[in-house]
Design a protein around this motif. Structure first.
Motif, PDB file in Angstrom:
ATOM      1  N   GLN A  53      79.415  23.121  45.785  1.00  0.00           N
ATOM      2  CA  GLN A  53      78.161  23.517  45.168  1.00  0.00           C
ATOM      3  C   GLN A  53      76.982  23.420  46.130  1.00  0.00           C
ATOM      4  O   GLN A  53      75.982  24.092  45.930  1.00  0.00           O
ATOM      5  N   THR A  54      77.063  22.565  47.138  1.00  0.00           N
ATOM      6  CA  THR A  54      75.938  22.379  48.045  1.00  0.00           C
ATOM      7  C   THR A  54      76.086  23.259  49.279  1.00  0.00           C
ATOM      8  O   THR A  54      77.184  23.430  49.806  1.00  0.00           O
ATOM      9  N   ARG A  55      74.967  23.788  49.726  1.00  0.00           N
ATOM     10  CA  ARG A  55      74.991  24.729  50.849  1.00  0.00           C
ATOM     11  C   ARG A  55      75.523  24.067  52.118  1.00  0.00           C
ATOM     12  O   ARG A  55      76.207  24.701  52.926  1.00  0.00           O
ATOM     13  N   SER A  56      75.230  22.796  52.297  1.00  0.00           N
ATOM     14  CA  SER A  56      75.611  22.123  53.534  1.00  0.00           C
ATOM     15  C   SER A  56      77.113  21.910  53.668  1.00  0.00           C
ATOM     16  O   SER A  56      77.607  21.640  54.762  1.00  0.00           O
ATOM     17  N   GLU A  57      77.861  22.034  52.577  1.00  0.00           N
ATOM     18  CA  GLU A  57      79.298  21.768  52.608  1.00  0.00           C
ATOM     19  C   GLU A  57      80.138  23.036  52.625  1.00  0.00           C
ATOM     20  O   GLU A  57      81.357  22.967  52.532  1.00  0.00           O
ATOM     21  N   ARG A  58      79.516  24.174  52.742  1.00  0.00           N
ATOM     22  CA  ARG A  58      80.279  25.408  52.702  1.00  0.00           C
ATOM     23  C   ARG A  58      81.169  25.566  53.929  1.00  0.00           C
ATOM     24  O   ARG A  58      80.833  25.133  55.030  1.00  0.00           O
ATOM     25  N   PHE A  59      82.271  26.248  53.724  1.00  0.00           N
ATOM     26  CA  PHE A  59      83.203  26.558  54.795  1.00  0.00           C
ATOM     27  C   PHE A  59      82.544  27.507  55.799  1.00  0.00           C
ATOM     28  O   PHE A  59      81.783  28.399  55.421  1.00  0.00           O
ATOM     29  N   LEU A  92      67.718  21.518  52.192  1.00  0.00           N
ATOM     30  CA  LEU A  92      68.406  20.247  52.429  1.00  0.00           C
ATOM     31  C   LEU A  92      67.532  19.383  53.325  1.00  0.00           C
ATOM     32  O   LEU A  92      67.130  19.802  54.411  1.00  0.00           O
ATOM     33  N   ILE A  93      67.233  18.158  52.857  1.00  0.00           N
ATOM     34  CA  ILE A  93      66.510  17.174  53.661  1.00  0.00           C
ATOM     35  C   ILE A  93      67.500  16.059  53.981  1.00  0.00           C
ATOM     36  O   ILE A  93      67.847  15.250  53.121  1.00  0.00           O
ATOM     37  N   GLN A  94      67.981  16.044  55.224  1.00  0.00           N
ATOM     38  CA  GLN A  94      69.015  15.090  55.602  1.00  0.00           C
ATOM     39  C   GLN A  94      68.433  13.693  55.829  1.00  0.00           C
ATOM     40  O   GLN A  94      67.215  13.511  55.932  1.00  0.00           O
ATOM     41  N   GLN A  95      69.315  12.703  55.942  1.00  0.00           N
ATOM     42  CA  GLN A  95      68.881  11.322  56.164  1.00  0.00           C
ATOM     43  C   GLN A  95      68.066  11.182  57.436  1.00  0.00           C
ATOM     44  O   GLN A  95      67.180  10.332  57.532  1.00  0.00           O
ATOM     45  N   PRO A 106      66.014  27.960  42.610  1.00  0.00           N
ATOM     46  CA  PRO A 106      65.638  27.013  43.674  1.00  0.00           C
ATOM     47  C   PRO A 106      66.522  25.766  43.624  1.00  0.00           C
ATOM     48  O   PRO A 106      66.829  25.252  42.545  1.00  0.00           O
ATOM     49  N   ASN A 107      66.943  25.301  44.781  1.00  0.00           N
ATOM     50  CA  ASN A 107      67.775  24.094  44.875  1.00  0.00           C
ATOM     51  C   ASN A 107      67.192  23.175  45.947  1.00  0.00           C
ATOM     52  O   ASN A 107      66.856  23.630  47.036  1.00  0.00           O
ATOM     53  N   LEU A 108      67.134  21.892  45.642  1.00  0.00           N
ATOM     54  CA  LEU A 108      66.553  20.920  46.566  1.00  0.00           C
ATOM     55  C   LEU A 108      67.469  19.710  46.659  1.00  0.00           C
ATOM     56  O   LEU A 108      67.766  19.067  45.660  1.00  0.00           O
ATOM     57  N   GLU A 109      67.970  19.419  47.875  1.00  0.00           N
ATOM     58  CA  GLU A 109      68.796  18.240  48.137  1.00  0.00           C
ATOM     59  C   GLU A 109      68.020  17.296  49.050  1.00  0.00           C
ATOM     60  O   GLU A 109      67.592  17.697  50.130  1.00  0.00           O
ATOM     61  N   ILE A 110      67.862  16.056  48.630  1.00  0.00           N
ATOM     62  CA  ILE A 110      67.100  15.077  49.404  1.00  0.00           C
ATOM     63  C   ILE A 110      67.987  13.860  49.648  1.00  0.00           C
ATOM     64  O   ILE A 110      68.435  13.210  48.702  1.00  0.00           O
TER      65      ILE A 110
END
Length: 397
Positions: free
Chosen positions: A31-37, A289-292, A318-322
């Motif tokens: 579901q998260t953009r950062s984990e896509r293949f 995506l806002i990474q650590q 809109p999607n926001l991952e923090i």
């Protein structure tokens, strides 16, 4: 897949992510953009059903031949104008300057990457550069293209990539900004009514670099532009703007991904669109995506849509991952609706006919984005193009 696809990819394929994740209750989609293949090989991707999160809003049957079909990856004709210190040249696909900005996340992008024979390299070397590429003779043959835009350290400029005429274009665009570079990249899509265009834009920004990315979509049967921006170094920032006008039967789609990966980075995403006519369709997905590692991030994204007639549809997600609590700010907004009655009443009360008042409201709504470009001549031309769209007299009508 074309014969060119057997050539060596320019960078290591990232296979650490997979199309699905294991869960206690079975296999669930990513579901998260950062984990896509990610892969350069179109055959490494599972078959597209249209139910995937990245495809569920897209009429995939209209572009399915882009996923694994044969694409012409040869050079194509274009017109160019250069004012300032910049160079345009064709480079081989094994050139080290290819593959530095990103890796395909979907099969159309991977097929374009596997199929191109040479890449068009645009290098901005100085300040106050204005460069215009006009692609208007691509023809109806399914085609792959690859463009690399490289702004050298402390350079400044505007690069305009203009598209018109017939096309079936599947392409990747890489944008590389060295430290301190300030670059505006504008892509304008005024294709013929039956044109198909699928594009993935990958941008990587160096220390203190600043990118303004503007996507203008007015023509074409289906246009899908996916900008992906990696804020990889401290102090880098992106302003991503988009403006689109969908007529009857048009599908205009933008999926934006902003990856904050370094401290004190900044992003602003603003897309606005207008839709009129039966089955006019727009899709906007904004992933941030806002990474650590991205402490001190300042981020905001918004999408606004104006529905001018019945029979239109606008999807806005809109999607926001923090992943860190140490940020300056983050937020998003999304809205789709009809005319503001108060604005219309104000104009009509001053003697402006209703039809003209509606055009003024729409032009004001979209002009807010166009005026961000920073080129008065281009801004005026796009204002005129929108006026023609409002009157049903667009370039390909």
């Amino acid at each position: 897949m074309s014969a060119a696809s057997s050539q060596t990819a320019p960078a290591v394929i990232d296979t650490s992510a997979t199309p699905t994740l294991k869960h206690d209750h079975g296999t669930v989609p990513v579901q998260t953009r950062s984990e896509r293949f990610k892969s350069y090989d179109p055959e490494a991707f599972p078959a597209v059903t249209g139910r995937e999160v990245e495809w569920k809003f897209t009429p995939v049957d209209r572009i399915r031949h882009f996923f694994t079909g044969e694409l012409d990856g040869s050079r194509y004709p274009f017109e160019q104008q250069i004012d300032g210190a910049a160079v345009i040249e064709w480079i081989d696909r094994d050139d080290s300057r290819i593959g530095r900005a990103g890796i395909p996340e979907e099969p159309a992008s991977a097929n374009a990457w596997a199929s191109f024979q040479e890449a068009l390299l645009v290098t901005v070397t100085g300040e106050a550069v204005r460069l215009h590429l006009d692609r208007n003779q691509l023809g109806d043959t399914p085609r792959a293209a690859h463009t690399v835009i490289h702004a050298e350290e402390n350079s400044r400029g505007i690069v305009l990539l203009e598209n018109s005429g017939p096309a079936q274009l599947d392409e990747n665009v890489e944008i590389i900004l060295d430290p301190g570079a300030q670059l505006t990249v504008v892509t304008v899509h005024e294709w013929d009514d039956d044109a198909l265009h699928v594009a993935s834009h990958f941008a990587r920004l160096g220390h203190g670099a600043s990118l303004k990315h503007v996507a203008v979509s007015l023509g074409g049967s289906l246009v899908r532009v996916n900008p992906s921006v990696h804020l990889a170094s401290e102090g880098s920032e992106i302003e991503a703007f988009g403006v689109y006008f969908a007529d009857a039967g048009q599908h205009l789609e933008h999926q934006v991904f902003i990856n904050h990966d370094a401290p004190h980075t900044r992003s602003r995403v603003t897309y606005k669109g207008a839709l009129q006519g039966t089955d006019a369709r727009s899709v906007w997905i904004g992933d941030v995506l806002i990474q650590q590692t991205a402490t001190g991030t300042d981020s905001y994204e918004e999408n606004r849509n104006l529905l001018l007639t019945d029979g239109t549809r606008s999807d806005s997600v809109p999607n926001l991952e923090i992943e860190t609590g140490d940020i300056a700010g983050a937020g998003h907004a999304s809205a789709s609706g009809r005319f503001d009655d108060e604005q219309l009443f104000y104009l009509e009360s001053r003697g402006i006919p209703e039809e003209e008042a509606r055009r003024l409201v729409v032009r004001g709504f979209l002009s807010d984005i166009i005026q961000k470009i920073g080129s008065p001549e281009l801004e005026q031309r796009l204002e005129d193009a929108i006026e023609l769209e409002l009157r049903g007299e667009g370039a390909s009508k």
